[in-house]
Design an enzyme around this catalytic site. Structure first.
Site, PDB file in Angstrom:
ATOM      1  N   ASP A  67     -17.725  10.065  -7.160  1.00 41.31           N
ATOM      2  CA  ASP A  67     -16.862  11.234  -7.034  1.00 41.31           C
ATOM      3  C   ASP A  67     -15.754  11.282  -8.073  1.00 41.31           C
ATOM      4  O   ASP A  67     -15.166  12.348  -8.286  1.00 41.31           O
ATOM      5  CB  ASP A  67     -16.285  11.341  -5.625  1.00 41.31           C
ATOM      6  CG  ASP A  67     -15.519  10.104  -5.174  1.00 41.31           C
ATOM      7  OD1 ASP A  67     -15.459   9.119  -5.931  1.00 41.31           O
ATOM      8  OD2 ASP A  67     -14.970  10.128  -4.058  1.00 41.31           O
ATOM      9  N   ASP A 496      -6.227   2.380  -2.227  1.00 45.76           N
ATOM     10  CA  ASP A 496      -7.446   2.193  -1.431  1.00 45.76           C
ATOM     11  C   ASP A 496      -7.827   0.734  -1.250  1.00 45.76           C
ATOM     12  O   ASP A 496      -8.088   0.295  -0.134  1.00 45.76           O
ATOM     13  CB  ASP A 496      -8.641   2.951  -2.024  1.00 45.76           C
ATOM     14  CG  ASP A 496      -8.428   4.447  -2.077  1.00 45.76           C
ATOM     15  OD1 ASP A 496      -7.690   4.975  -1.220  1.00 45.76           O
ATOM     16  OD2 ASP A 496      -8.973   5.092  -2.986  1.00 45.76           O
TER      17      ASP A 496
END
Length: 780
Positions: A67, A496
């Protein structure tokens, strides 16, 4: 500036991005004499892989789409992935956000990628179709007149881009935002809307949230090779499936397809499909949310699996009847075993606790087996073991807790693919990695996981488990927020995945901290064993952490009252390690100071909330700060700061300023902004920020850092990501900013790269930068 027409951009401007010219070097200064080699610091993925595409006719030809990090091709001989889109330029950064890929089953050298970052205001550029005739080694570009969303909701659905196996010059593209169905009849070079297609979709996740407000549109296209039909899935719960029986000339809603639009009263859309061209079945998985972050709905199942007999039109609900934890949250990926017709697999989409579930059927969905299940007392029994040795950080520094294992099947499993040439091989993508095995059919020999004893209790049955391992080597896509190069050790702060301490750049490491989204790093210049970091945290976490042994062990600081979780901000430690100054972000709390590695905090005087802070690399009493065009200095170890009175600095767009190792009072500030009235470029101060000189050759500076000098007594090498003399790139200066040389080339641009950049203090010429994960360059 004259705007190009759509016809010109589509028909004539197919740019051969792979036919790259020789690198151009910026002036002033000589052309760089050093060739550079570029590699990744190995983490192994660290982000979402929404698509894995096997070529149906050539074995071992596999692509993965990500992505944010581009497209990759599998290399069977090394079992690694090769990056295919590092050539993407900064002004077309969205091309590294891949919406969909298609591998030509007829002429297997051909591959296509639909690219574009966001369909909303976050990306000003339209999307494009990339086309390649050499398996992605070089690319042409066909621009589109609308945006695409490689990092938007629903990016794991599809595939939206497909090659017609009956005529491989013809491709179809499903689009979001109400743009409908598009088609190319010349191998992806030019595109036109299929005006006859009646339904552009209408499903919106949340119209009140810009990121979630876009129409999910036309989701996927699939081909019935028995009947010559083309099926198209649409994000419309009332009319979710269309078919053409005349090669795309006319389209009609499929009778009975409204069953795809409801699951236990929840409105659903057809997220993915899989065609069994031997038995004449089209399988469709649905979800009440397009994903990839959703969980279960408030009540009932969030999706189901439907089977269409393409020759008779009969629909059958083949949803697996059992989820060990309750309702099914919806489905992500589905795949058919082309070597064994009737065998298929599907994955839940965010069955958050205790783990995702893989379902397998060998009778066309009439019955299902499950990847794990509970026995009496909630003991968990699994068909396979997860081997995370390829990426030891996949335990997230956690431990097994009953049925919730530290190393999971994953989450966000939209990419799920059985090798069409080998029934034993499967790969699936998650929000963090790719898992895979080459022993898949052992599943069928295991029998049931759970049975009943004489007392009627559910008990686990003995099975011979197989192993699933990491298959993400070569894909790098971590969100790098800061770097600290200590010489022999590289420390990274990452969103993340927290961050890493690398002593071997070629090996994946374990995260150095859990529950901490890294934002900022610093180290004591006189004692680099002492490192501090700041980051975003969970409700019970500490924003500031510290190490006194070069990152081998870490201790949490004390959480500061009134500071939100997502307020990591910036942190600095004085050159002598005597004090830390931390400036939280997203808060009205002003910066604070600690003399005990963050165990206690005292307010700093003289700084506004959110100011960026740095320490002088020589003088332990001096720190600096920047906020809103004003520059501040402390001469008492961070207790108080005062405005230096400097003028001419940009009032915004300063994401980075850095201090120079071995040079007292030397500060460099990088400026970038989209506003015409805000100056951009690179500024230098030699007197602690009192006066500044703008470096004339630098038009725009994204990040700046320093490494080992070219000569023993020379100025540290300066590394810059930005624009110099009108040229984009990564640059080096070895004479204090007098001349600049571009050290990257047109094949290595990585879209928007270098917001974090630093040299190595011990290896001349080595530079580390944020790009596709951490990229580093060495003189060849």
């Amino acid at each position: 500036m004259r705007r190009r027409t759509f016809a010109a951009s589509i028909g004539a401007a197919a740019v051969a991005a792979g036919a790259l010219p020789a690198p151009a070097f910026a002036r002033p200064g000589r052309q760089c004499a050093d060739d550079y080699t570029w590699k990744n610091v190995v983490v192994n993925c660290g982000g979402f892989v929404p698509g894995i595409i096997f070529n149906e006719t050539e074995p071992n030809l596999i692509y993965a789409r990500t992505d944010v990090a581009g497209a990759f091709r599998w290399q069977e001989e090394t079992r690694t992935w090769k990056p295919l889109t590092d050539w993407v330029t900064r002004d077309k950064w969205g091309y590294q956000y891949v919406v969909s890929m298609a591998s030509d089953p007829v002429e297997t050298n051909r591959v296509y990628a639909a690219v574009g970052a966001y369909t909303i205001s976050w990306d000003a550029n339209n999307g494009a179709i990339l086309y390649s005739d050499d398996k992605g080694d070089t690319w042409g570009v066909a621009e589109l007149p609308f945006k695409q969303g490689g990092n938007m909701p629903g990016r794991g659905m599809g595939e939206r881009l497909v090659v017609n196996p009956a005529d491989n010059s013809e491709l179809y593209l499903g689009t979001p935002s109400g743009n409908g169905l598009w088609r190319s009849k010349d191998y992806g070079r030019t595109w036109a809307k299929v005006e006859e297609f009646p339904n552009p979709g209408n499903f919106v996740v949340d119209p009140s949230n810009e990121y979630l407000s876009d129409n999910q549109g036309v989701i996927w296209i699939d081909f019935d090779q028995i009947g010559g039909r083309i099926y198209v899935g649409v994000a419309d719960p009332d009319d979710p499936l269309y078919v053409s029986e005349d090669g795309g000339a006319t389209w009609a809603a499929v009778p009975g397809a409204a069953a795809l639009g409801d699951a236990d009263g929840n409105r659903t859309i057809p997220k993915q499909s899989a065609m069994d061209n031997t038995n004449g079945y089209l399988y469709v998985v649905t979800g009440y949310d397009s994903g990839p972050y959703n969980g279960a709905p408030a009540s009932g199942n969030g999706g189901k699996i439907m089977r269409l007999a393409t020759q008779t039109g009969e629909w059958t609900d083949v949803t697996p009847p059992h989820n060990p934890r309750g309702v099914i949250p919806g489905f992500g990926g589905i795949t058919v075993d082309r070597q064994n017709p009737g065998t298929l697999m599907a994955a839940t989409c965010n069955n958050w606790y205790p783990d995702e579930i893989l379902f397998r059927s060998t009778d066309s969905g009439e019955s299902w087996s499950i990847s794990w299940d509970y026995a009496e007392g909630q003991d968990r029994h699994d068909r396979f073991d997860m081997d995370s040795s390829g990426s030891p950080w996949l335990d997230w520094r956690g431990t097994d807790s009953g049925p919730a294992y530290a190393v999971k099947h994953g989450w966000m499993i939209d990419a799920l693919a059985i090798d069409p040439h080998d029934s034993d091989r499967i790969m699936w993508g998650t929000g963090a990695t790719i898992w895979g095995t080459e022993r898949l059919t052992q599943w069928d020999a295991q029998g049931e996981l759970i049975g009943e004893n004489e007392a009627g209790e559910r008990v686990g049955l003995p099975i011979e488990k197989f192993t699933v391992g990491v298959r993400a080597e070569g894909i790098e896509m971590t969100w790098v927020r800061d770097l600290a190069a200590l010489g022999g050790t590289l420390v990274s702060a990452m969103g993340d995945v927290n961050g890493f301490v690398h002593t071997d750049l070629g090996r994946a490491e374990r995260m150095f901290h859990g529950g901490w989204g890294g934002q900022s790093l610093d180290f004591a210049a006189a004692n680099p064993d002492v490192i501090v970091g700041s980051g975003d945290v969970d409700d019970d976490g500490s924003h500031v952490i510290a190490s006194t042994d070069r990152g081998r062990t870490w201790q949490d600081g004390t959480r500061l009252d009134g500071v939100q979780n997502n307020s990591g901000g910036t942190v600095a430690i004085t050159a002598d390690a005597a004090a830390i100054v931390w400036s939280p972000s997203n808060t009205t709390v002003t910066p604070v100071r600690s003399t005990d590695l963050g165990q206690t905090w005292q307010p700093v005087d003289g700084l506004p909330a959110g100011a960026r802070v740095r320490s002088d690399r020589v003088d332990g009493s001096v720190l600096y700060a920047y906020s809103g065009g004003r520059f501040y200095r402390s001469t008492d170890g961070g207790e108080t700061f005062a405005d230096t009175g400097a003028t001419g600095l940009p009032a915004e767009g300063v994401d980075d300023f850095r201090t120079v190792p071995g040079r007292k009072s030397h500060v460099w500030l990088a400026g970038r902004s989209d506003k015409e009235d805000v100056p951009t470029g690179l500024w230098r101060s030699k007197d602690g920020g009192a006066t500044w000189k703008r470096i004339a050759a630098v038009d725009l500076a994204i990040g700046v850092g320093f490494g080992k000098a070219a000569r023993r007594s020379g100025y540290p090498a300066i590394y810059l990501s930005g624009d110099v003399a009108g040229k984009q790139g990564v640059f080096r200066s070895i004479d204090g900013g007098g001349t600049w040389e571009r050290i990257n080339d047109d094949a290595h641009q990585w879209g928007f790269a270098g917001s974090v950049i630093t040299g190595d203090p011990e290896i001349y010429g080595r530079v580390y930068l944020s790009a596709r994960g951490i990229v580093y360059g060495d003189i060849a």
